[in-house]
Design a protein around this motif. Structure first.
Motif, PDB file in Angstrom:
ATOM      1  N   VAL A 134       0.839  -1.200   0.000  1.00  0.00           N
ATOM      2  CA  VAL A 134       0.000   0.000   0.000  1.00  0.00           C
ATOM      3  C   VAL A 134       0.872   1.248   0.000  1.00  0.00           C
ATOM      4  O   VAL A 134       0.637   2.202  -0.760  1.00  0.00           O
ATOM      5  CB  VAL A 134      -0.955  -0.008   1.213  1.00  0.00           C
ATOM      6  N   LEU A 135       1.885   1.266   0.853  1.00  0.00           N
ATOM      7  CA  LEU A 135       2.769   2.426   0.956  1.00  0.00           C
ATOM      8  C   LEU A 135       3.533   2.653  -0.345  1.00  0.00           C
ATOM      9  O   LEU A 135       3.602   3.785  -0.852  1.00  0.00           O
ATOM     10  CB  LEU A 135       3.729   2.224   2.129  1.00  0.00           C
ATOM     11  N   CYS A 136       4.102   1.590  -0.874  1.00  0.00           N
ATOM     12  CA  CYS A 136       4.903   1.737  -2.102  1.00  0.00           C
ATOM     13  C   CYS A 136       4.042   2.193  -3.272  1.00  0.00           C
ATOM     14  O   CYS A 136       4.482   3.002  -4.101  1.00  0.00           O
ATOM     15  CB  CYS A 136       5.606   0.419  -2.422  1.00  0.00           C
ATOM     16  N   THR A 137       2.821   1.686  -3.358  1.00  0.00           N
ATOM     17  CA  THR A 137       1.917   2.126  -4.417  1.00  0.00           C
ATOM     18  C   THR A 137       1.586   3.605  -4.269  1.00  0.00           C
ATOM     19  O   THR A 137       1.577   4.361  -5.255  1.00  0.00           O
ATOM     20  CB  THR A 137       0.619   1.287  -4.390  1.00  0.00           C
ATOM     21  N   ALA A 138       1.325   4.036  -3.061  1.00  0.00           N
ATOM     22  CA  ALA A 138       1.026   5.449  -2.825  1.00  0.00           C
ATOM     23  C   ALA A 138       2.211   6.318  -3.230  1.00  0.00           C
ATOM     24  O   ALA A 138       2.044   7.376  -3.860  1.00  0.00           O
ATOM     25  CB  ALA A 138       0.687   5.680  -1.358  1.00  0.00           C
ATOM     26  N   ILE A 139       3.421   5.912  -2.875  1.00  0.00           N
ATOM     27  CA  ILE A 139       4.608   6.683  -3.235  1.00  0.00           C
ATOM     28  C   ILE A 139       4.786   6.725  -4.749  1.00  0.00           C
ATOM     29  O   ILE A 139       5.076   7.769  -5.343  1.00  0.00           O
ATOM     30  CB  ILE A 139       5.856   6.097  -2.561  1.00  0.00           C
ATOM     31  N   ALA A 140       4.611   5.571  -5.388  1.00  0.00           N
ATOM     32  CA  ALA A 140       4.784   5.505  -6.834  1.00  0.00           C
ATOM     33  C   ALA A 140       3.781   6.400  -7.569  1.00  0.00           C
ATOM     34  O   ALA A 140       4.142   7.076  -8.544  1.00  0.00           O
ATOM     35  CB  ALA A 140       4.644   4.068  -7.314  1.00  0.00           C
ATOM     36  N   GLU A 141       2.559   6.413  -7.086  1.00  0.00           N
ATOM     37  CA  GLU A 141       1.532   7.215  -7.753  1.00  0.00           C
ATOM     38  C   GLU A 141       1.690   8.705  -7.461  1.00  0.00           C
ATOM     39  O   GLU A 141       1.656   9.538  -8.373  1.00  0.00           O
ATOM     40  CB  GLU A 141       0.146   6.744  -7.312  1.00  0.00           C
ATOM     41  N   LEU A 142       1.892   9.032  -6.194  1.00  0.00           N
ATOM     42  CA  LEU A 142       1.965  10.446  -5.827  1.00  0.00           C
ATOM     43  C   LEU A 142       3.341  11.047  -6.117  1.00  0.00           C
ATOM     44  O   LEU A 142       3.447  12.253  -6.372  1.00  0.00           O
ATOM     45  CB  LEU A 142       1.649  10.604  -4.335  1.00  0.00           C
ATOM     46  N   GLY A 143       4.367  10.211  -6.088  1.00  0.00           N
ATOM     47  CA  GLY A 143       5.719  10.714  -6.314  1.00  0.00           C
ATOM     48  C   GLY A 143       6.019  11.026  -7.750  1.00  0.00           C
ATOM     49  O   GLY A 143       7.028  11.678  -8.052  1.00  0.00           O
ATOM     50  N   THR A 144       5.171  10.585  -8.663  1.00  0.00           N
ATOM     51  CA  THR A 144       5.361  10.880 -10.079  1.00  0.00           C
ATOM     52  C   THR A 144       4.255  11.764 -10.638  1.00  0.00           C
ATOM     53  O   THR A 144       4.376  12.286 -11.748  1.00  0.00           O
ATOM     54  CB  THR A 144       5.419   9.587 -10.902  1.00  0.00           C
ATOM     55  N   ALA A 145       3.165  11.936  -9.895  1.00  0.00           N
ATOM     56  CA  ALA A 145       2.032  12.727 -10.374  1.00  0.00           C
ATOM     57  C   ALA A 145       2.419  14.180 -10.572  1.00  0.00           C
ATOM     58  O   ALA A 145       2.975  14.818  -9.669  1.00  0.00           O
ATOM     59  CB  ALA A 145       0.861  12.619  -9.399  1.00  0.00           C
ATOM     60  N   GLY A 146       2.165  14.686 -11.765  1.00  0.00           N
ATOM     61  CA  GLY A 146       2.393  16.111 -12.051  1.00  0.00           C
ATOM     62  C   GLY A 146       3.846  16.501 -12.084  1.00  0.00           C
ATOM     63  O   GLY A 146       4.183  17.683 -12.004  1.00  0.00           O
ATOM     64  N   ARG A 147       4.755  15.528 -12.202  1.00  0.00           N
ATOM     65  CA  ARG A 147       6.184  15.874 -12.182  1.00  0.00           C
ATOM     66  C   ARG A 147       6.805  15.643 -13.564  1.00  0.00           C
ATOM     67  O   ARG A 147       6.364  14.851 -14.330  1.00  0.00           O
ATOM     68  CB  ARG A 147       6.910  15.027 -11.122  1.00  0.00           C
TER      69      ARG A 147
END
Length: 449
Positions: free
Chosen positions: A436-449
């Motif tokens: 769950v944590l890794c998925t959240a990081i992967a999605e939010l860490g690349t969003a809009g960047r």
């Protein structure tokens, strides 16, 4: 770790959006009754907890990666701790050790003498909170040395009382508008490998020592106090050699070396205490959090000649070493030994660090993966820089909560996700939480960047 059996199903189940209706009702009641200055990480209200899960009042079962901030190392309702507390409550809840003492206090002190670093003769005193332990460690150091000054470090957190706020580095929310603070506290630079260019630990320590000698003079310093791995400051692991060099200088100059192991102690980092990793032997060690399975208890353990120098009545407190808390501590320590929770912490660290380091190769927003044992952190930055990204850390924590996983943020810059799972969490549940944590990081860490 021996095979664990759990009272509650070890699974993540969401029956409602979070917070659910019952939690929302309690939030409304809280607003009318509880001071606004008391914050909470998650807007859900606990009804039950066991192993690696917390069940809220709406029946949702969340995976716990916080342990009440490194408190429930043995779980929030380990049967041995529950049995010990129940037995003690049925006999007596309080007499005050300073009035009519009892054996459990002595037993806890004996266990601490055995478990804490060093083979020298030791003495212990029991209190209620980590801040109390730190306050009293400083009292002992000043009396034992006859000196006034106390040295603390950048990014440090030592508590919320007046003296411990002075020792704490971060202004908001811990210190803002609460001063003036206790005097004779001086702050020195910390080894922070990610932000100091990977400076050699011994070299970083010598730089701090040079400032101490120039600005204070060794003969005015009563104590150095330091977290072997900093907690609220961002789970900062100092470079190898930093702690031993400081401790060696302190000993050579008659300065009391205080290790604040309130958050790092009791198997959390893969050793009984974080100082054990580099063989550092503190003069005084402060403990709380994981000591008693969730019951309020803290302690200082130190060199006999220093603690015994204090006059009778100079140390203590009405509730310090409460018999129920002592019973819980003895049971929790037994569990940590019998189930090899230091080894379990190392196992948790191996699982998590492997996954985080793989993820960091793909997500430039992860500036650093760090930690030891089951005390782990990810620091988020603007990709290609070391500029802190607290918004990303907050967003990741919020996304995890929405998905039923409780995490914590921390750090001087608010840009760190920290993980403190109960050491009794099962591998399957741990992997699920990490996914769950890794998925959240992967999605939010690349969003809009």
């Amino acid at each position: 770790m021996i095979e664990m059996s759990y009272r509650l199903p070890q699974q993540r189940v969401l029956h409602t959006a979070l917070p659910g209706p019952r939690s929302q009702e309690l939030a409304a009641r809280r607003k009318a009754a509880v001071a606004a200055g008391v914050g909470s990480t998650a807007p859900v209200y606990t009804a039950d907890a066991d192993g690696g899960v917390i069940v809220d009042v709406d029946g949702n079962s969340l995976i716990d990666l916080a342990s009440g901030i490194a408190v429930t190392n043995v779980g929030a309702s380990h049967p041995k701790v529950v049995a010990a507390v129940r037995d003690q409550v049925e006999r007596f809840t309080h007499t005050c050790f300073m009035v009519t003492p009892y054996e459990a206090y002595i037993q806890v002190a004996e266990q601490l003498a055995e478990l804490t670093p060093g083979t020298h003769e030791k003495r212990s005193v029991l209190f209620n909170s980590g801040a109390e332990a730190v306050e009293n460690a400083v009292k002992v150091a000043r009396l034992a040395t006859g000196r006034p000054a106390v040295v603390a470090f950048d990014h440090a957190y030592h508590g919320r009382t007046n003296l411990t706020m002075a020792l704490t580095a971060k202004n908001m929310p811990y210190k803002a508008h609460f001063g003036p603070f206790a005097p004779e506290v001086y702050r020195m630079p910390m080894s922070y490998p990610f932000r100091d260019g990977g400076t050699d630990g011994a070299m970083a320590a010598r730089a701090a020592i040079s400032r101490i000698e120039k600005q204070l003079g060794a003969d005015s310093v009563a104590a150095i106090i330091i977290e072997p791995i900093q907690g609220e400051g961002g789970f900062i692991v100092p470079a190898p050699g930093f702690l031993p060099t400081l401790a060696e200088w302190a000993r050579a100059n008659g300065v009391v070396f205080i290790a604040d192991e309130v958050q790092t102690g009791f198997a959390r980092t893969g050793d009984w205490f974080a100082c054990d990793h580099e063989g550092v032997v503190p003069d005084i060690i402060t403990m709380a959090k994981g000591i008693a399975g969730g019951m309020p208890l803290s302690a200082i353990t130190g060199r006999a000649e220093q603690l015994d120098a204090v006059h009778a009545g100079g140390l203590g407190g009405t509730y310090g070493g409460n018999p129920v808390a002592c019973a819980a501590a003895l049971a929790a320590i037994e569990v940590m030994k019998d189930e090899d929770l230091p080894g379990r912490a190392r196992h948790i660290g191996e699982i998590a660090l492997t996954r985080f380091r793989e993820l960091a190769q793909e997500i430039p927003a992860i500036g650093e993966v760090r930690g030891r044992g089951a005390m782990l952190a990810l620091e988020f930055v603007r990709p290609g820089t070391t500029e802190p990204d607290p918004a990303l850390a907050s967003a990741v924590a919020a996304r995890c909560l929405q998905q039923g996983v409780i995490t914590l943020t921390c750090g001087t810059y608010g840009n760190v996700i920290r993980l403190l799972p109960p050491l009794v969490i099962g591998d399957e549940l741990l992997h699920e939480a990490l996914s769950v944590l890794c998925t959240a990081i992967a999605e939010l860490g690349t969003a809009g960047r």
